[in-house]
Write a protein that holds these residues in place. Structure first.
Motif, short mmCIF file in Angstrom:
data_model
loop_
_atom_site.label_atom_id
_atom_site.label_comp_id
_atom_site.label_asym_id
_atom_site.label_seq_id
_atom_site.Cartn_x
_atom_site.Cartn_y
_atom_site.Cartn_z
N GLY A 190 0.79 -1.23 0.00
CA GLY A 190 0.00 0.00 0.00
C GLY A 190 0.82 1.27 0.00
O GLY A 190 0.33 2.34 0.38
N TYR A 191 2.06 1.18 -0.43
CA TYR A 191 2.92 2.37 -0.46
C TYR A 191 2.34 3.42 -1.40
O TYR A 191 1.77 3.09 -2.44
N ASN A 192 2.52 4.68 -1.03
CA ASN A 192 2.03 5.78 -1.85
C ASN A 192 3.06 6.89 -2.04
O ASN A 192 2.75 7.96 -2.57
N ALA A 193 4.29 6.65 -1.58
CA ALA A 193 5.33 7.66 -1.68
C ALA A 193 6.67 7.00 -1.99
O ALA A 193 6.90 5.84 -1.64
N VAL A 194 7.52 7.76 -2.66
CA VAL A 194 8.87 7.30 -3.00
C VAL A 194 9.87 8.22 -2.32
O VAL A 194 9.85 9.44 -2.51
N PHE A 195 10.74 7.63 -1.50
CA PHE A 195 11.79 8.34 -0.77
C PHE A 195 13.11 8.14 -1.51
O PHE A 195 13.42 7.03 -1.95
N VAL A 196 13.88 9.22 -1.64
CA VAL A 196 15.17 9.15 -2.33
C VAL A 196 16.24 9.77 -1.45
O VAL A 196 16.03 10.80 -0.81
N GLU A 197 17.41 9.12 -1.42
CA GLU A 197 18.59 9.69 -0.77
C GLU A 197 19.68 9.81 -1.83
O GLU A 197 20.06 8.82 -2.45
N LEU A 198 20.14 11.04 -2.02
CA LEU A 198 21.27 11.30 -2.90
C LEU A 198 22.48 11.62 -2.03
O LEU A 198 22.36 12.35 -1.05
N ASP A 199 23.63 11.08 -2.38
CA ASP A 199 24.86 11.37 -1.66
C ASP A 199 25.84 12.05 -2.60
O ASP A 199 26.02 11.63 -3.75
N PHE A 200 26.47 13.09 -2.09
CA PHE A 200 27.49 13.83 -2.83
C PHE A 200 28.78 13.82 -2.01
O PHE A 200 28.75 14.02 -0.80
N PHE A 201 29.89 13.58 -2.70
CA PHE A 201 31.19 13.44 -2.04
C PHE A 201 32.17 14.45 -2.61
O PHE A 201 32.04 14.91 -3.74
N ASP A 202 33.22 14.72 -1.81
CA ASP A 202 34.26 15.68 -2.18
C ASP A 202 33.63 17.03 -2.49
O ASP A 202 33.74 17.57 -3.60
N ILE A 203 32.98 17.57 -1.48
CA ILE A 203 32.26 18.83 -1.60
C ILE A 203 33.24 19.98 -1.81
O ILE A 203 34.20 20.14 -1.06
N GLN A 204 32.96 20.80 -2.83
CA GLN A 204 33.78 21.97 -3.13
C GLN A 204 33.16 23.24 -2.54
O GLN A 204 33.88 24.14 -2.14
N GLU A 205 31.82 23.27 -2.54
CA GLU A 205 31.10 24.46 -2.09
C GLU A 205 29.75 24.02 -1.53
O GLU A 205 29.10 23.13 -2.07
N LEU A 206 29.33 24.68 -0.44
CA LEU A 206 28.03 24.37 0.15
C LEU A 206 27.49 25.61 0.83
O LEU A 206 28.16 26.22 1.66
N LYS A 207 26.26 25.98 0.48
CA LYS A 207 25.53 27.07 1.13
C LYS A 207 24.13 26.57 1.39
O LYS A 207 23.48 26.04 0.50
N VAL A 208 23.65 26.73 2.63
CA VAL A 208 22.31 26.26 2.99
C VAL A 208 21.63 27.32 3.84
O VAL A 208 22.24 27.88 4.75
N SER A 209 20.35 27.58 3.56
CA SER A 209 19.52 28.42 4.42
C SER A 209 18.09 27.93 4.30
O SER A 209 17.72 27.26 3.32
N TYR A 210 17.28 28.23 5.32
CA TYR A 210 15.88 27.85 5.24
C TYR A 210 15.04 28.88 5.98
O TYR A 210 15.56 29.62 6.82
N SER A 211 13.74 28.88 5.65
CA SER A 211 12.88 29.90 6.23
C SER A 211 11.59 29.37 6.84
O SER A 211 10.84 30.13 7.39
N LYS A 212 11.34 28.07 6.76
CA LYS A 212 10.10 27.51 7.29
C LYS A 212 10.36 26.15 7.91
O LYS A 212 11.40 25.54 7.67
N GLU A 213 9.39 25.67 8.68
CA GLU A 213 9.50 24.33 9.23
C GLU A 213 9.26 23.27 8.16
O GLU A 213 9.91 22.25 8.15
N ASN A 214 8.28 23.49 7.27
CA ASN A 214 8.00 22.53 6.21
C ASN A 214 8.96 22.80 5.06
O ASN A 214 8.75 23.74 4.30
N LEU A 215 9.96 21.98 4.95
CA LEU A 215 11.01 22.23 3.96
C LEU A 215 10.60 21.72 2.59
O LEU A 215 10.71 20.53 2.30
N MET A 216 10.10 22.60 1.76
CA MET A 216 9.70 22.28 0.39
C MET A 216 10.62 23.06 -0.54
O MET A 216 11.09 24.14 -0.20
N GLY A 217 10.85 22.48 -1.71
CA GLY A 217 11.69 23.20 -2.66
C GLY A 217 11.74 22.54 -4.01
O GLY A 217 11.26 21.43 -4.20
N ASN A 218 12.32 23.26 -4.95
CA ASN A 218 12.59 22.76 -6.29
C ASN A 218 14.07 22.40 -6.34
O ASN A 218 14.91 23.20 -5.92
#
Length: 134
Positions: A60-88
């Protein structure tokens, strides 16, 4: 499409007639590990699989969960503005063959990495999503 530039993309390709763009997806988590050399991005696909495995249908599954992993990070910037984290999410390789990931929305992230793989694709019952979509 976004998944074709990542390693281990066969399973997610088999789930959909056309793998959907990552528009208005629920960001489940962003995890920074290995002293900042690894970033994991966890999210739900915007729609359920067109061709789910029999086990997913039976459960009865109705959702697909995905985990992407990235290695050898060159640059990272993160910010958020809400509790429900939605995005493109957009993901591509640049001219230096590096992965570029952008998330825009309630969470904003810019990431540049040498390696990107699809670590996990799994089905589950998402009680927030309502009825099955298959």
């Amino acid at each position: 499409m976004w998944h074709k530039v990542l390693e281990r993309n066969q399973f997610i390709s088999s789930l959909y007639h056309e793998v959907p763009k990552l528009i208005d997806v629920r960001i489940v988590g962003i995890k920074i590990t290995d002293e900042g050399r690894r970033v994991s991005l966890h999210f739900n696909m915007p729609k359920f699989a067109d061709n789910p495995p029999a086990k997913w249908r039976k459960s009865g599954y109705n959702a697909v969960f995905v985990e992407l992993d990235f290695f050898d990070i060159q640059e990272l910037k993160v910010s958020y503005s809400k509790e429900n984290l939605m995005g493109n999410i957009t993901l591509e390789k640049n001219e230096q063959d590096k992965f570029k990931v952008h998330i825009t929305g309630a969470v904003n992230m810019e990431l540049v990495a040498d390696i990107g793989i699809i670590q996990t694709v799994s089905g589950y019952i998402d009680n927030l999503q309502g009825e099955n979509t298959y």
